[in-house]
Design a protein around this motif. Structure first.
Motif, PDB file in Angstrom:
ATOM      1  N   PRO A  87      45.192  58.613  51.888  1.00 57.46           N
ATOM      2  CA  PRO A  87      44.310  58.880  50.299  1.00 57.46           C
ATOM      3  C   PRO A  87      44.736  59.666  49.539  1.00 57.46           C
ATOM      4  O   PRO A  87      45.285  60.409  48.796  1.00 57.46           O
ATOM      5  CB  PRO A  87      43.612  57.257  50.041  1.00 57.46           C
ATOM      6  N   TYR A  88      43.767  60.881  50.543  1.00 55.94           N
ATOM      7  CA  TYR A  88      43.329  62.056  49.605  1.00 55.94           C
ATOM      8  C   TYR A  88      43.345  63.190  50.816  1.00 55.94           C
ATOM      9  O   TYR A  88      43.479  63.081  52.126  1.00 55.94           O
ATOM     10  CB  TYR A  88      41.824  62.344  49.529  1.00 55.94           C
TER      11      TYR A  88
ATOM     12  N   GLU B 129      42.472  53.785  54.333  1.00 59.94           N
ATOM     13  CA  GLU B 129      41.461  53.853  53.770  1.00 59.94           C
ATOM     14  C   GLU B 129      42.726  53.018  52.390  1.00 59.94           C
ATOM     15  O   GLU B 129      42.776  53.078  51.679  1.00 59.94           O
ATOM     16  CB  GLU B 129      41.384  54.794  52.936  1.00 59.94           C
TER      17      GLU B 129
ATOM     18  N   GLN C 275      42.717  50.870  51.082  1.00 62.01           N
ATOM     19  CA  GLN C 275      42.592  50.433  49.329  1.00 62.01           C
ATOM     20  C   GLN C 275      42.631  50.886  47.916  1.00 62.01           C
ATOM     21  O   GLN C 275      42.629  51.070  47.295  1.00 62.01           O
ATOM     22  CB  GLN C 275      41.204  49.178  49.533  1.00 62.01           C
ATOM     23  N   LYS C 276      42.974  52.551  48.654  1.00 64.66           N
ATOM     24  CA  LYS C 276      43.021  53.074  47.293  1.00 64.66           C
ATOM     25  C   LYS C 276      44.242  54.055  47.015  1.00 64.66           C
ATOM     26  O   LYS C 276      45.278  54.036  46.270  1.00 64.66           O
ATOM     27  CB  LYS C 276      42.606  54.905  48.631  1.00 64.66           C
TER      28      LYS C 276
ATOM     29  N   THR D 234      40.785  50.271  57.044  1.00 60.97           N
ATOM     30  CA  THR D 234      39.860  50.536  55.902  1.00 60.97           C
ATOM     31  C   THR D 234      38.739  49.088  56.384  1.00 60.97           C
ATOM     32  O   THR D 234      38.864  48.077  56.983  1.00 60.97           O
ATOM     33  CB  THR D 234      40.482  49.582  54.727  1.00 60.97           C
TER      34      THR D 234
ATOM     35  N   GLN E 242      34.738  61.493  43.992  1.00 59.17           N
ATOM     36  CA  GLN E 242      34.727  60.166  45.081  1.00 59.17           C
ATOM     37  C   GLN E 242      35.707  61.284  46.278  1.00 59.17           C
ATOM     38  O   GLN E 242      35.637  60.287  46.700  1.00 59.17           O
ATOM     39  CB  GLN E 242      35.362  59.655  44.240  1.00 59.17           C
TER      40      GLN E 242
ATOM     41  N   ALA F 256      36.702  58.778  51.216  1.00 60.47           N
ATOM     42  CA  ALA F 256      37.221  58.211  52.297  1.00 60.47           C
ATOM     43  C   ALA F 256      37.797  59.289  53.629  1.00 60.47           C
ATOM     44  O   ALA F 256      38.215  60.599  53.373  1.00 60.47           O
ATOM     45  CB  ALA F 256      38.562  57.975  51.720  1.00 60.47           C
TER      46      ALA F 256
ATOM     47  N   ASP G 246      34.806  49.397  46.558  1.00 57.32           N
ATOM     48  CA  ASP G 246      35.264  49.634  47.155  1.00 57.32           C
ATOM     49  C   ASP G 246      34.600  51.046  47.134  1.00 57.32           C
ATOM     50  O   ASP G 246      33.836  51.644  48.841  1.00 57.32           O
ATOM     51  CB  ASP G 246      36.620  49.412  47.393  1.00 57.32           C
ATOM     52  N   SER G 247      34.709  51.982  46.563  1.00 56.13           N
ATOM     53  CA  SER G 247      34.386  52.719  46.395  1.00 56.13           C
ATOM     54  C   SER G 247      32.334  52.928  46.628  1.00 56.13           C
ATOM     55  O   SER G 247      32.039  53.874  47.065  1.00 56.13           O
ATOM     56  CB  SER G 247      34.266  53.484  45.138  1.00 56.13           C
TER      57      SER G 247
ATOM     58  N   GLN H   2      32.393  52.969  50.439  1.00 57.61           N
ATOM     59  CA  GLN H   2      32.956  53.848  51.414  1.00 57.61           C
ATOM     60  C   GLN H   2      31.984  55.129  50.267  1.00 57.61           C
ATOM     61  O   GLN H   2      31.067  55.912  51.757  1.00 57.61           O
ATOM     62  CB  GLN H   2      34.397  54.679  50.341  1.00 57.61           C
TER      63      GLN H   2
ATOM     64  N   GLU I 206      41.808  53.000  36.363  1.00 63.18           N
ATOM     65  CA  GLU I 206      41.190  52.193  37.984  1.00 63.18           C
ATOM     66  C   GLU I 206      40.060  51.743  37.929  1.00 63.18           C
ATOM     67  O   GLU I 206      39.294  51.289  38.400  1.00 63.18           O
ATOM     68  CB  GLU I 206      41.864  53.072  38.444  1.00 63.18           C
TER      69      GLU I 206
END
Length: 813
Positions: free
Chosen positions: A314-315, A413, A415-416, A444, A565, A569, A586-587, A590, A621
């Motif tokens: 995701p990142y 991950e 869910q992101k 995840t 955040q 992840a 979820d955050s 994580q 979100e």
């Protein structure tokens, strides 16, 4: 007059060479016939993965036949050899339409079959669009830009173009035979709209990559277009990974946790012998997910002859860590690609007639040709880049799509996935499994309920069978709900200052960058050792900061790290205490994974707080996730036994996601207010009302099989709310990279420089970009294709320095 170029055939006869490209370095000519035939061969190779060899090859064969126009030949000669006396202006000669027009008139008459018409629509659109986005078959204005182009646009010297093509490249009878082979392939496709849209995009990808690759090879003087066979590499990688796992087993402690890690890794190995499909892999944080999923990928690739392994995160913050872990185990720097972002900002360049139209390969064109097309055997990239491949504007994105076929794709991950992209994400992944012969892992510890939304993902099953037992064994933290009383940054600072010796190393994760920066400055004033991470920093800067933080963690001394955040992840850090501003469950899970990560203590606290200063109006979100979590917390307090006494249990997570998705149901198909419609609808659905409107307005039956608004979707699609611009910053090696990009490098070296530049780039929203431009903080290179940040606007502590303009602090991606 055009200077004529000739070659001599085997019988000594001089033949005229029509020009496709002229090389900058030595003014060598690439004959048009050679370019068409070599592009055909490359496109055939790319299309064959889906059984569409001849469909893709037809695009390569016809895409540039408009260059047989004598006007184009005059233009390209003047551009190189007589630029002071140009007969035609740049972009004035259309060479893209002729090939699309030819195949459409051959196969899209009233007497043609459904499959012939379908082939014409797919191939024509790819050809006429190969310097832009795919055209709308049916726009949201109830018009057909595609039909207007192939039917109504006048092509000067069109009959001469066809005559020269048939004479120089392939006679009509041979072309008809080739076309019949392509029709046979089309007849095997399922006739549903969604599949046909993705097939259209796939064929377009084959053409773009074949055209660009052949042009790049000509510029570089390469003649060998054979692609490397990756199976020997995967065999070597598999043995290296297994040796590493064996070493871990021998040298590690014989604990229950380590035994579970081994068992889950073994389950992934056994599961790899199952047919390609979409599977979930729900290994908890610290369970060895990266290596277990890679073990599955290697074993499955060897068993089913997959061509590459693609790891999607995701990142950008995670890419280098995961890639380095794999790279070190495999002892291979050459074949592992990290693709973070597009350094080149050239959306405005990819118009109807982009720079490749010139046929003259200069420095700007080399910059475009140097982009990576994802042909490495192992690729680490981001969710943004994955989604851009399918939906964003710009051929640089679409070019990569065909390399996702026949691959193993691991989504870490998962869910992101942004809520508005979920329908489009699900359909793309379904296509990769159903048509593109890829196997997909959704990884995840906090699996979202993507199978319970409109346009659901088609998940086969979970790989790990004893999840409840595993989750209990990996429990390392206690979640402590402190949301009953809202707190400010001053309250947080006072609490941390009073209890730092008891808290130990403390990670504070807040929802906005502005409150992170303020808390960081408050803690600095009271002389607590404090660090922070921010997306205002380039990846290389964050990496150095993380290395400093890890060194501090190894000393077991109390200190504080304040961040958004971005750390949640996959970043491998282990704090004694975590404080998390309430957000999605979820955050929170994580964030909990950054506490007592390696199980050094029996359990450690993760405090959930309600931060009163965070402004989430622009972060929908996070705001909705916070609401969904906040509504779950009181239920958990009342009946914890219902959730197996764990707020992070599978049951709690499932309830959270069902609640979350129900709250944003209208966003899931990517609603665009300006269109009063959803991108998923205008791309993938039947659009019966629009068809009826078109027929009413034109008093004719809608004449096409396909109806997707492909260009409209490309114009409106963006993973993040606003399009961002990439800026290379003067941190570390950033300055040297800018200097190299401005030198006249060969394409291979230019590609390396662009890849390295990702580490020294920052993505900014338009507001920040305009602020920096107004402050004269930016230097533009290649007519705005690359931007550089001036010295004095990058801070060694904070990253991009906005000179106290705090209202822009949160506008980074």
């Amino acid at each position: 007059m055009v200077k004529l170029h000739y070659t001599t055939n085997e019988r000594g006869k001089k033949l005229l060479d029509y020009i496709a490209h002229i090389r900058e370095s030595d003014e060598e000519v690439q004959p048009l016939k050679i370019h068409l035939l070599e592009s055909k061969e490359l496109a055939e190779h790319f299309g064959e993965k889906l059984g569409l060899k001849y469909v893709a090859g037809l695009c390569g064969l016809l895409h540039d036949i408009g260059k047989y126009n004598p006007d184009f030949q005059q233009y390209i000669y003047d551009a190189v050899f007589d630029p002071e006396n140009m007969t035609y202006k740049r972009g004035e000669i259309d060479h893209s339409t002729a090939g699309g027009k030819l195949i459409f008139e051959l196969l899209h008459q009233e007497s043609n079959s459904l499959y012939e018409k379908l082939l014409a629509e797919i191939v024509s659109n790819a050809i006429i669009s190969h310097h832009s986005n795919l055209k709308d078959y049916l726009s949201t204005e109830r018009e057909s830009p595609f039909l207007s182009r192939v039917l109504k646009k006048e092509i000067p010297n069109y009959n001469l173009v066809k005559e020269r093509f048939y004479e120089d490249v392939i006679p009509p009878s041979d072309l008809q035979t080739y076309i019949q082979n392509a029709i046979n392939e089309i007849q095997k496709l399922p006739l549903n709209n969604t599949t046909l849209v993705f097939i259209t995009k796939y064929i377009f990808s084959c053409l773009i990559d074949a055209d660009r690759t052949n042009t790049r090879d000509f510029e570089s003087g390469l003649t060998n277009n054979e692609t490397e066979e990756h199976s020997p590499l995967f065999t070597k990688y598999y043995h290296s990974l297994m040796q590493h796992l064996e070493d871990l087993k021998k040298n590690g402690e014989k604990t229950h946790i380590n035994q579970l890690r081994e068992e889950m890794s073994d389950q992934c190995e056994k599961f790899a012998f199952n047919p390609s499909d979409i599977y979930t892999l729900s290994i908890p944080t610290g369970g060895g997910k990266t290596l277990a999923s890679f073990r599955y990928a290697l074993r499955h690739s060897l068993e089913y002859q997959k061509q590459r392994i693609i790891y999607v995160v995701p990142y950008t913050t995670i890419i280098e860590q995961n890639a380095n872990e794999i790279r070190n185990i495999l002892n291979d720097n050459e074949h592992i690609l990290e693709h973070h972002s597009n350094v080149i900002d050239d959306d405005h360049k990819e118009a109807e007639d982009d720079i490749l139209d010139d046929g003259y390969i200069d420095k700007k064109q080399k910059l475009q040709l140097a982009r990576d097309q994802w042909d490495s055997p192992v690729i680490f990239t981001t969710l943004v880049q994955f989604l851009n491949v399918f939906y964003a504007k710009g051929n640089r994105n679409t070019r990569r799509l065909h390399n996702l076929a026949n691959s193993v794709i691991i989504f870490d991950e998962v869910q992101k996935v942004p809520a508005k992209c979920i329908s489009l994400f699900n359909e793309a992944v379904n296509f990769l499994k159903d048509q593109a012969r890829s196997s997909v892992l959704l990884c995840t510890a906090t699996q979202p309920t993507l199978e319970n939304v409109p346009h659901p993902i088609h998940i086969k099953e979970e790989i790990i069978q004893n999840l409840a037992e595993v989750a209990d064994a990996f429990k390392r933290v206690d979640i402590i709900d402190k949301t009953d009383k809202p707190v400010t940054n001053q309250d947080l600072a006072d609490w941390i200052l009073a209890d730092i010796e008891q808290l130990g190393s403390t990670l504070v994760i807040l929802n906005t960058k502005s409150v992170v920066k303020e808390l960081y400055e408050l803690l600095k004033e009271v002389n607590i050792p404090v660090y922070h991470l921010s997306t205002s920093m380039c990846a290389a800067h964050r990496k150095e900061s993380l290395e400093t933080i890890r060194a501090k963690l190894d000393k077991d001394e109390p200190f504080v790290c304040v961040t958004t955040q971005l750390i949640e992840a996959g970043v491998d850090v282990s704090f004694e205490c975590v404080i998390r501003s309430v957000a999605g469950l979820d955050s929170i899970a994580q964030a909990a994974g950054r506490g007592n990560r390696h199980g050094k203590y029996q359990t450690k606290p993760v405090y959930i707080i309600q931060h009163s200063q965070e402004k989430l109006s622009r972060l929908k979100e996070i705001k909705v996730g916070k609401e969904a979590s906040s509504s779950l917390l009181p239920f958990y307090k009342k009946k914890p036994e219902k959730y197996n006494y764990s707020l992070l249990s599978q049951k709690a997570m499932r309830e959270y996601f069902l609640n979350f998705y129900s709250k944003i149901k209208g966003d899931l198909p990517f609603h665009v207010p300006e269109l009063e419609n959803n991108l998923t609808t205008i791309l993938l659905e039947q659009r019966e009302e629009e068809i009826a409107s078109y027929q009413s307005a034109t008093s004719t039956k809608y004449p096409l099989v396909l109806r997707a608004a492909l260009d409209t979707v490309a114009q409106y699609f963006h993973v993040i709310e606003n399009n961002t611009t990439s800026i290379i910053v003067p941190y570390g090696s950033g300055k040297e990279i800018i200097a190299k990009l401005n030198s006249n490098q060969p394409i291979d070296e230019l590609s390396s420089s662009l890849k390295l530049a990702q580490q020294y780039s920052i993505q900014v929203y338009p507001q920040v970009f305009h602020y920096l431009a107004n402050e004269q903080a930016l230097v533009s290179h290649f007519d705005g294709m690359i931007y550089e940040l001036k010295d004095g606007f990058y801070d060694e502590e904070y990253g991009i320095d906005l000179k106290g303009n705090s209202q822009l602090d949160d506008l980074f991606f």
